[in-house]
Enzyme design. Structure first.
Site, PDB file in Angstrom:
ATOM      1  N   ASP A 234       0.734  -0.986   0.262  1.00  0.00           N
ATOM      2  CA  ASP A 234       0.045   0.185   0.077  1.00  0.00           C
ATOM      3  C   ASP A 234       0.948   1.160  -0.116  1.00  0.00           C
ATOM      4  O   ASP A 234       1.995   1.266   0.245  1.00  0.00           O
ATOM      5  CB  ASP A 234      -0.817  -0.107   1.252  1.00  0.00           C
ATOM      6  CG  ASP A 234      -2.076   0.929   0.991  1.00  0.00           C
ATOM      7  OD1 ASP A 234      -2.337   1.219  -0.130  1.00  0.00           O
ATOM      8  OD2 ASP A 234      -3.041   0.598   1.881  1.00  0.00           O
ATOM      9  N   ASP A 235       0.356   2.235  -0.277  1.00  0.00           N
ATOM     10  CA  ASP A 235       1.074   3.623  -0.461  1.00  0.00           C
ATOM     11  C   ASP A 235       1.404   4.196   0.953  1.00  0.00           C
ATOM     12  O   ASP A 235       2.583   4.686   1.332  1.00  0.00           O
ATOM     13  CB  ASP A 235       0.607   4.676  -1.261  1.00  0.00           C
ATOM     14  CG  ASP A 235      -1.078   4.977  -0.775  1.00  0.00           C
ATOM     15  OD1 ASP A 235      -1.795   4.372   0.342  1.00  0.00           O
ATOM     16  OD2 ASP A 235      -1.723   5.965  -1.413  1.00  0.00           O
TER      17      ASP A 235
ATOM     18  N   ASP B 122      -2.156   4.543   7.558  1.00  0.00           N
ATOM     19  CA  ASP B 122      -2.626   5.554   8.455  1.00  0.00           C
ATOM     20  C   ASP B 122      -3.050   5.249   9.854  1.00  0.00           C
ATOM     21  O   ASP B 122      -2.216   5.172  10.790  1.00  0.00           O
ATOM     22  CB  ASP B 122      -3.667   6.453   7.565  1.00  0.00           C
ATOM     23  CG  ASP B 122      -3.824   7.678   8.212  1.00  0.00           C
ATOM     24  OD1 ASP B 122      -3.769   8.018   9.408  1.00  0.00           O
ATOM     25  OD2 ASP B 122      -4.305   8.816   7.489  1.00  0.00           O
TER      26      ASP B 122
END
Length: 169
Positions: A102-103, A106
């Site tokens: 994933d980028d 969070d």
């Protein structure tokens, strides 16, 4: 509100993101003999393509998780596309030999859902925030929880007026 630019805005341009994704690939090289990538859409699509190219991985699948921020579901995560069983069982089951990409991690909500599907997979992200960081096995850059990352696909080029506003002529 999301409309205002947060104090800790962190714009990431294409070249920087490519460099950081390649740095992630470099860290993942030799960790295992990767058989497949599961990319978390949509943010994971670009880094997954770069990492697949760098590490010579041909089997790529997506997992699509959506969160609904309304009062009834209170941000429940819904899997709108599951992982193909051939990917889950590529090595010995449970996601062994699989890279989850994933980028950004969070809050870690999405990460928790995907990790449960592939308990033996290796989870890697380009960027990580403190809340989600414990869920990630490998990442490149940590940013503070209140940093808002602007990814290259979220931005466009626009004209910047000169610093000195002198009259033309």
């Amino acid at each position: 509100a999301m409309s205002e630019t947060p104090a800790n805005a962190f714009p990431v341009y294409w070249e920087q993101f490519h460099r950081d994704s390649r740095a992630l690939a470099f860290r993942l090289k030799g960790v295992a003999d990767w058989k497949a990538i599961v990319c978390i859409t949509r943010g994971g699509l670009v880094p997954a393509a770069i990492i697949a190219r760098e590490l010579g991985i041909r089997m790529i699948d997506t997992v699509c998780v959506a969160s609904y921020h309304d009062y009834e579901s209170q941000g429940d995560m819904q899997v709108i596309k599951a992982i193909d069983p051939s990917v889950v069982d590529v090595e010995g089951g449970e996601g062994e030999g699989v890279l989850i990409i994933d980028d950004l991690v969070d809050t870690g909500k999405t990460a928790k859902v995907v990790r449960a599907m592939l308990p033996k997979a290796h989870f890697a992200t380009v960027y990580a925030k403190p809340m989600g960081r414990p869920l990630v096995d490998t990442f490149v850059t940590e940013v503070s929880q209140d940093t808002w990352i602007y990814f290259p696909w979220d931005m466009g080029l626009q004209f910047q007026p000169p610093i000195t506003h002198e009259h033309a002529g």
